[in-house]
Design a protein around this motif. Structure first.
Motif, PDB file in Angstrom:
ATOM      1  N   GLU A   8       0.844  -1.194   0.000  1.00 21.75           N
ATOM      2  CA  GLU A   8       0.000   0.000   0.000  1.00 21.75           C
ATOM      3  C   GLU A   8       0.878   1.242   0.000  1.00 21.75           C
ATOM      4  O   GLU A   8       1.929   1.277   0.649  1.00 21.75           O
ATOM      5  CB  GLU A   8      -0.894   0.060   1.243  1.00 21.75           C
ATOM      6  N   TYR A  10       0.835   5.445   0.767  1.00 24.76           N
ATOM      7  CA  TYR A  10       0.107   6.485   1.493  1.00 24.76           C
ATOM      8  C   TYR A  10       0.695   7.854   1.181  1.00 24.76           C
ATOM      9  O   TYR A  10       1.892   7.992   0.911  1.00 24.76           O
ATOM     10  CB  TYR A  10       0.193   6.268   3.007  1.00 24.76           C
ATOM     11  N   ALA A  88      -4.752   7.440   3.216  1.00 20.95           N
ATOM     12  CA  ALA A  88      -4.870   6.331   2.270  1.00 20.95           C
ATOM     13  C   ALA A  88      -5.864   6.694   1.187  1.00 20.95           C
ATOM     14  O   ALA A  88      -6.939   6.102   1.049  1.00 20.95           O
ATOM     15  CB  ALA A  88      -5.278   5.057   2.998  1.00 20.95           C
ATOM     16  N   ASN A 125      -1.385   7.081  -5.399  1.00 20.99           N
ATOM     17  CA  ASN A 125      -1.111   5.934  -4.539  1.00 20.99           C
ATOM     18  C   ASN A 125      -1.971   4.737  -4.911  1.00 20.99           C
ATOM     19  O   ASN A 125      -3.194   4.853  -5.040  1.00 20.99           O
ATOM     20  CB  ASN A 125      -1.404   6.293  -3.080  1.00 20.99           C
ATOM     21  N   MET A 127      -2.581   0.242  -4.592  1.00 20.94           N
ATOM     22  CA  MET A 127      -2.528  -0.965  -3.766  1.00 20.94           C
ATOM     23  C   MET A 127      -2.187  -2.113  -4.707  1.00 20.94           C
ATOM     24  O   MET A 127      -2.843  -2.304  -5.731  1.00 20.94           O
ATOM     25  CB  MET A 127      -3.892  -1.193  -3.102  1.00 20.94           C
ATOM     26  N   VAL A 235      -5.343   2.691  -3.699  1.00 23.54           N
ATOM     27  CA  VAL A 235      -5.236   2.405  -2.268  1.00 23.54           C
ATOM     28  C   VAL A 235      -6.586   2.694  -1.616  1.00 23.54           C
ATOM     29  O   VAL A 235      -7.327   3.586  -2.048  1.00 23.54           O
ATOM     30  CB  VAL A 235      -4.108   3.234  -1.619  1.00 23.54           C
TER      31      VAL A 235
END
Length: 364
Positions: A8, A10, A88, A125, A127, A235
């Protein structure tokens, strides 16, 4: 049981202004001092207002959820010690008028020289979900089978509607920003591992990419691990939504493995249609239609039901069906991260969005 791991990314935001702050090196160092973080779990990213975490190899979704919460809390505490907070969200609600500093590594300096404007706008960002596969040859067969479902995963994970304080009209603006690199978007269909390796080597030999890390396909063979790496996901605001997506990705890979072993024909879709389907998913999220593997427009809810039906045997086998299905249904009721950010924007402007993304990033 097939192994899984999650990365992940951030943002680091000023809690008062909501603007990104270039404190990644300090936050990473502080996170590494605590007993909650092991070596190689907190990484640098391209820009100094970003931090990446990586879970250990996991066997269950419970492990994934526990590690994500542990890492979010550890990095969050380190950020607060330096006067900032983690967020996030896949794009910042607000940005400075000047670029954020690039992390001082040779690879990142090369990227800055190659494409300075793209790097300046790479404040996004994602994931990434890694799922173990028996071999690289098998991995290519899995890639060929799961690519038709990547737009649905993108819509489900959409969490980046804002850019420079306004609604972009896209549920996943991150997807659009990432699509501008030379090798990006939907992965091609490969004949076999030899075809994959030949085409990747051609990109390297041409100098268009400097390493395999610049294969920014939405799903790819990992260069470091014996895994498929699914990268199409924003994310997530909440850790349990990240767990739900991890369960879906693993089930898709396990379904593809079972189908390939049984010799079942793979669903296929022309590259240009898949690329357009990904754009459509990034544009609308779950608020409109999605394109199914046959190239037809379907209501988003219908497509998610079809996805769940497709992977149900794999979810049953891993014991994840109840948890994943329940979280999908909750998301359909409460909305994606993009939906929640837009609701906050309508209710209280960008300040309300900043509060939302800061407060939800360390909750289950």
């Amino acid at each position: 049981m097939t192994t899984i791991g999650v990365e992940e990314e951030y943002l680091l935001l000023d809690p008062v202004t909501g603007l990104p702050v270039p404190l990644a090196d300090k936050v990473r160092a502080a996170a590494g001092l605590g007993r909650l973080v092991a070596d190689q779990e907190v990484h640098c990213e391209l820009l100094q207002a970003q931090v990446e975490v990586a879970t250990p190899v996991c066997s269950t979704l419970e492990e994934v959820g526990g590690h994500l919460l542990r890492l979010r809390h550890a990095v969050g505490a380190a950020a607060e010690a330096h006067g900032c907070r983690i967020a996030a969200c896949a794009t910042p609600p607000l940005r400075h008028g000047h670029p954020v500093a690039v992390t001082d590594q040779a690879r990142y300096r090369t990227m800055l020289a190659q494409a300075p404007q793209l790097v300046a706008e790479q404040l996004v960002n994602g994931m990434h979900v890694h799922v173990g596969v028996p071999s690289r040859e098998t991995g290519v067969r899995v890639l060929n089978r799961i690519r038709v479902w990547l737009p649905a995963l993108t819509a489900l994970s959409a969490n980046s509607p804002l850019w420079d304080g306004h609604d972009t009209g896209f549920a996943s603006w991150r997807t659009v920003i990432f699509s501008r690199w030379p090798v990006s978007g939907m992965p091609p269909r490969f004949a076999d591992i030899a075809d994959h390796d030949r085409r990747v080597q051609q990109l390297l030999d041409s100098g268009l990419i400097s390493d395999t890390g610049q294969l920014y396909w939405q799903a790819r063979l990992s260069a470091r691990y014996p895994t498929i790496e699914v990268r199409c996901l924003d994310v997530q605001l909440r850790a349990d939504d990240a767990v739900m997506l991890t369960g879906l990705v693993r089930a898709l890979v396990e379904t593809a493995l079972a189908e390939a072993a049984a010799g079942a024909p793979a669903l296929d879709c022309d590259q240009e249609l898949l690329q357009a389907a990904m754009w459509h998913a990034a544009r609308h999220g779950l608020s409109s239609t999605l394109i199914d593997p046959a190239g037809r427009q379907r209501r988003a809810g219908e497509m998610l039901y079809e996805l769940l039906s497709h992977v149900a045997p794999a979810l049953d086998a891993s014991g994840d069906n109840r948890q994943v299905t329940g979280l999908v249904h909750r998301l359909l009721q409460s909305g994606t991260g993009a939906d929640r950010q837009r609701a906050a924007l309508a209710a209280g402007g960008t300040r309300a969005v900043v509060r939302l993304v800061l407060d939800q990033s360390t909750t289950p």
